[in-house]
Write a protein that holds these residues in place. Structure first.
Motif, PDB file in Angstrom:
ATOM      1  N   LYS A 225      14.344  18.113  -9.025  1.00 13.20           N
ATOM      2  CA  LYS A 225      13.067  17.460  -8.732  1.00 13.20           C
ATOM      3  C   LYS A 225      12.088  17.652  -9.893  1.00 13.20           C
ATOM      4  CE  LYS A 225      13.325  17.838  -3.677  1.00 13.20           C
ATOM      5  NZ  LYS A 225      12.747  18.481  -2.467  1.00 13.20           N
ATOM      6  N   ALA A 226      12.058  18.864 -10.443  1.00 14.62           N
ATOM      7  CA  ALA A 226      11.131  19.157 -11.543  1.00 14.62           C
ATOM      8  C   ALA A 226      11.464  18.318 -12.771  1.00 14.62           C
ATOM      9  CB  ALA A 226      11.174  20.648 -11.877  1.00 14.62           C
ATOM     10  N   LEU A 227      12.741  18.208 -13.110  1.00 14.80           N
ATOM     11  CA  LEU A 227      13.126  17.468 -14.314  1.00 14.80           C
ATOM     12  C   LEU A 227      13.028  15.961 -14.114  1.00 14.80           C
ATOM     13  CD1 LEU A 227      16.055  19.608 -15.743  1.00 14.80           C
ATOM     14  CD2 LEU A 227      13.687  19.480 -16.514  1.00 14.80           C
ATOM     15  N   LYS A 228      13.145  15.503 -12.883  1.00 12.71           N
ATOM     16  CA  LYS A 228      12.902  14.079 -12.629  1.00 12.71           C
ATOM     17  C   LYS A 228      11.449  13.738 -12.917  1.00 12.71           C
ATOM     18  CE  LYS A 228      13.416  10.420  -9.187  1.00 12.71           C
ATOM     19  NZ  LYS A 228      13.824  10.073  -7.801  1.00 12.71           N
ATOM     20  N   LEU A 229      10.539  14.631 -12.544  1.00  9.17           N
ATOM     21  CA  LEU A 229       9.121  14.436 -12.847  1.00  9.17           C
ATOM     22  C   LEU A 229       8.860  14.574 -14.346  1.00  9.17           C
ATOM     23  CD1 LEU A 229       7.639  16.523  -9.901  1.00  9.17           C
ATOM     24  CD2 LEU A 229       7.374  14.055 -10.207  1.00  9.17           C
ATOM     25  N   GLY A 232      12.188  13.790 -19.412  1.00 12.75           N
ATOM     26  CA  GLY A 232      12.794  13.822 -20.745  1.00 12.75           C
ATOM     27  C   GLY A 232      14.217  14.340 -20.773  1.00 12.75           C
ATOM     28  N   PHE A 233      14.795  14.577 -19.583  1.00 14.04           N
ATOM     29  CA  PHE A 233      16.135  15.161 -19.517  1.00 14.04           C
ATOM     30  C   PHE A 233      17.119  14.192 -18.876  1.00 14.04           C
ATOM     31  CE2 PHE A 233      19.139  18.749 -18.748  1.00 14.04           C
ATOM     32  CZ  PHE A 233      18.977  19.431 -19.947  1.00 14.04           C
ATOM     33  N   ASN A 234      16.719  12.924 -18.803  1.00  7.03           N
ATOM     34  CA  ASN A 234      17.566  11.916 -18.172  1.00  7.03           C
ATOM     35  C   ASN A 234      18.890  11.780 -18.912  1.00  7.03           C
ATOM     36  OD1 ASN A 234      15.498  11.351 -16.358  1.00  7.03           O
ATOM     37  ND2 ASN A 234      14.629   9.760 -17.651  1.00  7.03           N
ATOM     38  N   GLY A 235      19.966  11.610 -18.147  1.00  3.23           N
ATOM     39  CA  GLY A 235      21.272  11.431 -18.753  1.00  3.23           C
ATOM     40  C   GLY A 235      22.057  12.710 -18.920  1.00  3.23           C
ATOM     41  N   CYS A 284      16.895  25.039 -24.343  1.00  5.40           N
ATOM     42  CA  CYS A 284      16.250  23.876 -24.951  1.00  5.40           C
ATOM     43  C   CYS A 284      14.820  23.776 -24.435  1.00  5.40           C
ATOM     44  CB  CYS A 284      17.011  22.594 -24.608  1.00  5.40           C
ATOM     45  SG  CYS A 284      16.249  21.092 -25.276  1.00  5.40           S
ATOM     46  N   PRO A 285      13.806  23.796 -25.317  1.00  5.53           N
ATOM     47  CA  PRO A 285      12.420  23.622 -24.862  1.00  5.53           C
ATOM     48  C   PRO A 285      12.165  22.176 -24.470  1.00  5.53           C
ATOM     49  CG  PRO A 285      12.482  23.719 -27.252  1.00  5.53           C
ATOM     50  CD  PRO A 285      13.886  23.955 -26.786  1.00  5.53           C
ATOM     51  N   LEU A 286      11.386  21.990 -23.408  1.00  8.24           N
ATOM     52  CA  LEU A 286      11.055  20.654 -22.905  1.00  8.24           C
ATOM     53  C   LEU A 286       9.554  20.574 -22.681  1.00  8.24           C
ATOM     54  CD1 LEU A 286      13.862  20.508 -20.180  1.00  8.24           C
ATOM     55  CD2 LEU A 286      13.952  19.475 -22.450  1.00  8.24           C
ATOM     56  N   ASN A 287       8.955  19.450 -23.054  1.00  6.61           N
ATOM     57  CA  ASN A 287       7.502  19.354 -22.974  1.00  6.61           C
ATOM     58  C   ASN A 287       7.018  19.171 -21.539  1.00  6.61           C
ATOM     59  OD1 ASN A 287       6.465  16.464 -22.341  1.00  6.61           O
ATOM     60  ND2 ASN A 287       8.158  16.105 -23.765  1.00  6.61           N
ATOM     61  N   THR A 288       5.761  19.520 -21.319  1.00  7.07           N
ATOM     62  CA  THR A 288       5.085  19.288 -20.033  1.00  7.07           C
ATOM     63  C   THR A 288       3.819  18.462 -20.266  1.00  7.07           C
ATOM     64  OG1 THR A 288       4.007  21.450 -20.254  1.00  7.07           O
ATOM     65  CG2 THR A 288       5.974  21.355 -18.869  1.00  7.07           C
ATOM     66  N   MET A 289       3.919  17.469 -21.152  1.00  2.00           N
ATOM     67  CA  MET A 289       2.777  16.600 -21.458  1.00  2.00           C
ATOM     68  C   MET A 289       2.748  15.460 -20.441  1.00  2.00           C
ATOM     69  SD  MET A 289       3.075  16.573 -25.625  1.00  2.00           S
ATOM     70  CE  MET A 289       4.819  16.135 -25.624  1.00  2.00           C
ATOM     71  N   PHE A 290       2.217  15.747 -19.260  1.00  2.00           N
ATOM     72  CA  PHE A 290       2.290  14.816 -18.146  1.00  2.00           C
ATOM     73  C   PHE A 290       1.039  13.968 -17.985  1.00  2.00           C
ATOM     74  CE2 PHE A 290       4.976  18.270 -15.898  1.00  2.00           C
ATOM     75  CZ  PHE A 290       6.118  17.838 -16.554  1.00  2.00           C
ATOM     76  N   GLU A 295       1.889  15.445 -13.130  1.00  2.00           N
ATOM     77  CA  GLU A 295       1.366  16.815 -13.169  1.00  2.00           C
ATOM     78  C   GLU A 295       1.003  17.300 -11.773  1.00  2.00           C
ATOM     79  OE1 GLU A 295      -2.271  19.554 -14.937  1.00  2.00           O
ATOM     80  OE2 GLU A 295      -1.606  17.812 -16.074  1.00  2.00           O
ATOM     81  N   GLU A 296       0.323  16.466 -10.998  1.00  2.00           N
ATOM     82  CA  GLU A 296      -0.045  16.864  -9.636  1.00  2.00           C
ATOM     83  C   GLU A 296       1.194  17.136  -8.793  1.00  2.00           C
ATOM     84  OE1 GLU A 296      -2.609  13.793  -8.192  1.00  2.00           O
ATOM     85  OE2 GLU A 296      -4.396  14.639  -9.174  1.00  2.00           O
ATOM     86  N   ALA A 297       2.228  16.291  -8.945  1.00  4.58           N
ATOM     87  CA  ALA A 297       3.462  16.485  -8.180  1.00  4.58           C
ATOM     88  C   ALA A 297       4.178  17.764  -8.612  1.00  4.58           C
ATOM     89  CB  ALA A 297       4.375  15.274  -8.363  1.00  4.58           C
TER      90      ALA A 297
END
Length: 341
Positions: A225-229, A232-235, A284-290, A295-297
């Motif tokens: 759920k977190a990565l769907k929001l 950037g990790f699709n696929g 792997c670092p992933l951004n949280t630039m939402f 961001e609320e979700a």
């Protein structure tokens, strides 16, 4: 000032008095600082219409990295990346027009190397090759096919390459670290991650106030759920673990410190990435630039209070037997350093 506050109490309701006090206590300074930052950023960032050399280089590197990620998939998908290729073709053309020695530029050479690998990987897929030929000039494609793969594209290594990480020097550890997006199916435990977290606690922070907060997520449903929001990790398959770093604004003491949490959180994140690497754990670092909605979700999903800022995710797991990752070629120090004597 104290007499002004007393007069406010006499003539205004208490909520209004509280608001007035907050404004007298640095709120205007915070607003003005944020507006000034926003104006500077808006003038500088590499938007779609940007034609400055540095902005074009950044756009080149962004689209190159998108292609590199596709090239590094274990289950390769032929014909991927048509939109990044379109943008890359446009950016390369503009860059060639603006920079006389473009062929010596690291971002340009990395783009060509990734494009060259893309062509080689599609040698038996004529439909895809015809599409690429339709958007890139022949001279660019010929140059791409001559590029050395160490400047862009994908990088392959085996799990054995990481077995001696604990004995490496800092230079060796830093040089050999790569972001891994596809992990072994072997689960990873908090006890395996904890030594790296303990080492990262040595990261410096402003006046030792240590604003970074860490959430280690092992529930696969929540990770998905977190990565769907995050988007950037699709696929990729879900990582065995996901770490979220946030910055606690309650440790700061003045309006001018409002961005310090991102600095301290970023320092912590780099320490943690190297500590995980030293432990032989892939990450792997992933951004949280939402935007506002994601961001609320995310805050609701992970129960993040409003006084914490999102800094970054880190996907974590064991190295697979065969690793494929992006080359992600880097600038030389001389490209970014200004010496003030």
């Amino acid at each position: 000032m104290s007499s002004m506050k007393n007069r406010l109490k006499d003539v205004l309701p208490m909520p209004v008095v509280a608001l007035a006090k907050s404004m007298l206590n640095g709120y205007p300074s915070l607003i003005m600082s944020s507006l000034s930052e926003a104006r500077r950023y808006n003038k500088a960032y590499a938007k779609d219409t940007a034609k400055g050399v540095k902005q074009l280089e950044s756009r080149m590197m962004y689209f190159t990295h998108q292609i590199e990620k596709g090239l590094s998939h274990k289950d390769f998908r032929y014909g991927f990346g048509k939109r990044p290729l379109q943008y890359l073709a446009k950016t390369l053309k503009l860059y060639q027009q603006r920079v006389s020695n473009y062929s010596d530029s690291m971002p340009y050479r990395s783009a060509l190397a990734a494009l060259g690998e893309y062509l080689k990987r599609h040698v038996d897929h004529e439909d895809t090759l015809n599409y690429v030929r339709s958007i890139f000039p022949v001279t660019t494609l010929e140059a791409a096919q001559k590029m050395d793969g160490h400047e862009g594209g994908s990088f392959h290594f085996s799990e054995q390459y990481k077995k001696n990480n604990a004995s490496l020097t800092f230079r060796e550890l830093s040089t050999n670290r790569h972001s891994i997006r596809e992990f072994s199916t072997e689960p990873i435990t908090y006890d395996e991650i904890k030594p790296a977290l303990e080492l990262a606690m040595r990261t410096p922070s402003v006046c030792n106030r240590q604003p970074t907060r860490v959430r280690v997520i092992l529930d696969h449903t929540i990770i998905a759920k977190a990565l769907k929001l995050q988007g950037g990790f699709n696929g990729y398959a879900m990582p065995p673990a996901l770490i979220l770093l946030t910055a606690d604004n309650r440790v700061f003491m003045a309006p001018q410190e409002h961005n310090e949490g991102y600095t301290d959180g970023g320092l912590f994140g780099m320490s943690l990435l190297l500590a995980l690497e030293e432990q032989g754990i892939a990450a792997c670092p992933l951004n949280t630039m939402f935007r506002k909605g994601p961001e609320e979700a995310t805050r609701k999903l992970l129960n993040i209070p409003p006084y914490e800022n999102l800094v970054m995710y880190i996907a974590v797991g064991h190295f697979p037997d065969r690793c494929i990752t992006c080359v992600s070629h880097r600038f030389q120090a001389e490209d970014v350093v200004t010496v003030v004597r």
